[in-house]
Every structure is written in structure tokens, then in C-alpha cells.
Enzyme design. Sequence first.
Site, PDB file in Angstrom:
ATOM      1  N   GLY A 107       0.808  -1.213   0.000  1.00 14.24           N
ATOM      2  CA  GLY A 107       0.000   0.000   0.000  1.00 14.24           C
ATOM      3  C   GLY A 107       0.843   1.267   0.000  1.00 14.24           C
ATOM      4  CG  ASP A 109      -1.249   2.947   3.771  1.00 14.10           C
ATOM      5  OD1 ASP A 109      -0.889   2.132   2.895  1.00 14.10           O
ATOM      6  OD2 ASP A 109      -2.073   2.647   4.658  1.00 14.10           O
TER       7      ASP A 109
END
Length: 258
Positions: A107, A109
Site C-alpha cells: 500500500g 501509505d
Amino acid sequence: MIICMDVGNTNIKYAIFDGDNLALSFRVATDYKKTSDEYGGQLISILGNNKIKTEDIIGGIISSVVPQLDYTLERMCHTYLNITPKMLAPGLKTGLNIKADNAKEVGADRVVNNVSAIRKYGAPLIVVDFGTATTFNIIDKKGEFIGGVIAPGIKGSLDSLVNGTAKLPRVEIERPSSIICKNTVTNMQAGIVFGFAGLVEYIVKKIKREMKCDEMKTVATGGFSEIIAKETACIDKVDKLLTLEGLKYLYELNSTEA
């Protein structure tokens, strides 16, 4: 000034940086149904209330784990700020060596958090993000991301408990005064707070044992990081701005002006 946006499944976190100074940070609920105009109107209102002029924002960067909103937020930036934001996607330079089976599965993030944590705290590291999911990211002594763990998120776990039972109420996520609780609300709070503290302690301990590296520093970020950090000695540092500061660094790294 630049705008940094961390788009998560629950919230969108914004930061406005004026050089190295954080001029403003705030979060809004992630809403898949909102249009670029609705997000733009919301943003303009918040900037205006904080006396920040849109024309002073000259660039931006977006990290997103919600692909459905990528075009919406890009269009919002173009229409309301007159900028084309950089997107954290394959092709954007990060400097992070990802030793996963499929780097594209990691991901955005997590990439930002790892880059930011390495810059600020060095390696080896365990980076824990208490978001919609609870993620553990392992950085080895070479500064490479070698893998991690994904566990349920705190709020999602509480929501599942409430939605799956007929009589349990919604409660605030906060520490009760004792592990032995005498009413339903504190019973639930103890299970969530102390339960997740135990989960974190066990996973961090197991990572360090497998890495044969007891000196690994553990850095935590995300909405519930402070609550859990108070219940365990295995978290060395809470850094609530880890993601947004990482985005600022990646914007500068990928800007011709930098």
C-alpha cells in the site's frame, strides 16, 4: 506552500507545508460518493478559515489506498488549487527497496511511512500504523522493507463487535481504570485497548526474535497510536505526522525545483 493528502479508507488527512513548517493539518471523512466540487468546497472553506490563500499553494502530492477517489481528488486539485498533484504510484521515486513478492501490492501509505521512518529514525525498524487496518512494517539493517503483518484495525474491530451483537452499545475507545471491569462499556473498552496492546507486544516480540535483532526501534503512527503506546513498553516512539512528513519529503524528492 504545498498540500499533502493521505487518502485512507476511513479518513483523508491533509497537511499544508510552508517550507519546512507545518502551516495546517486536518482530516475529513473518506466519502466515495463525494464529487470533486464537494471535496473542493470543503477544502476551500477550511483553508479560508485558517487564512491560507489557494494561490499560495504551488504543488501537492497524494498517497491513496482508495483508487476510486484518485481522479476525484486530482480534479479537485486542478480545479480549486490550479495544480496537478504528484501521485504516489509506480514510477514515483521513493528510494525504498521493497523485498516483497509483489512490490505493487504494498500500500502507498506503507511505502510513505517506511520512507519517512527510515529518514527520521534510521534502521532497523518496525513501523506500526494504527489505521483502518493495523499494519506492521519491518525494515532491516540495510534499510530495506522486507515484509510485514496486517491485523484488523481498532475501530473496525469495535464496529464488528457492536454490529454483530444485539445488545452491545457503541463506546468511546479509551482506557478503563482497570482490566477487571464491572459494566458493559468498560468491559468493551478493556477488551479493545488492552487486547490490542497485547497483540502489538506479541507481534513486535516475535518479529524481533525472528530478525535476531532486539535493538530494533518500534515507531507507531495513526489515530490510536498514543492510546496503545501508553499500555506497552514495546513502542519506542509515537509520531502522528510520520505519513504527512513523508509525503512532503517525496514531493521534494520528485520535484525539479528540489
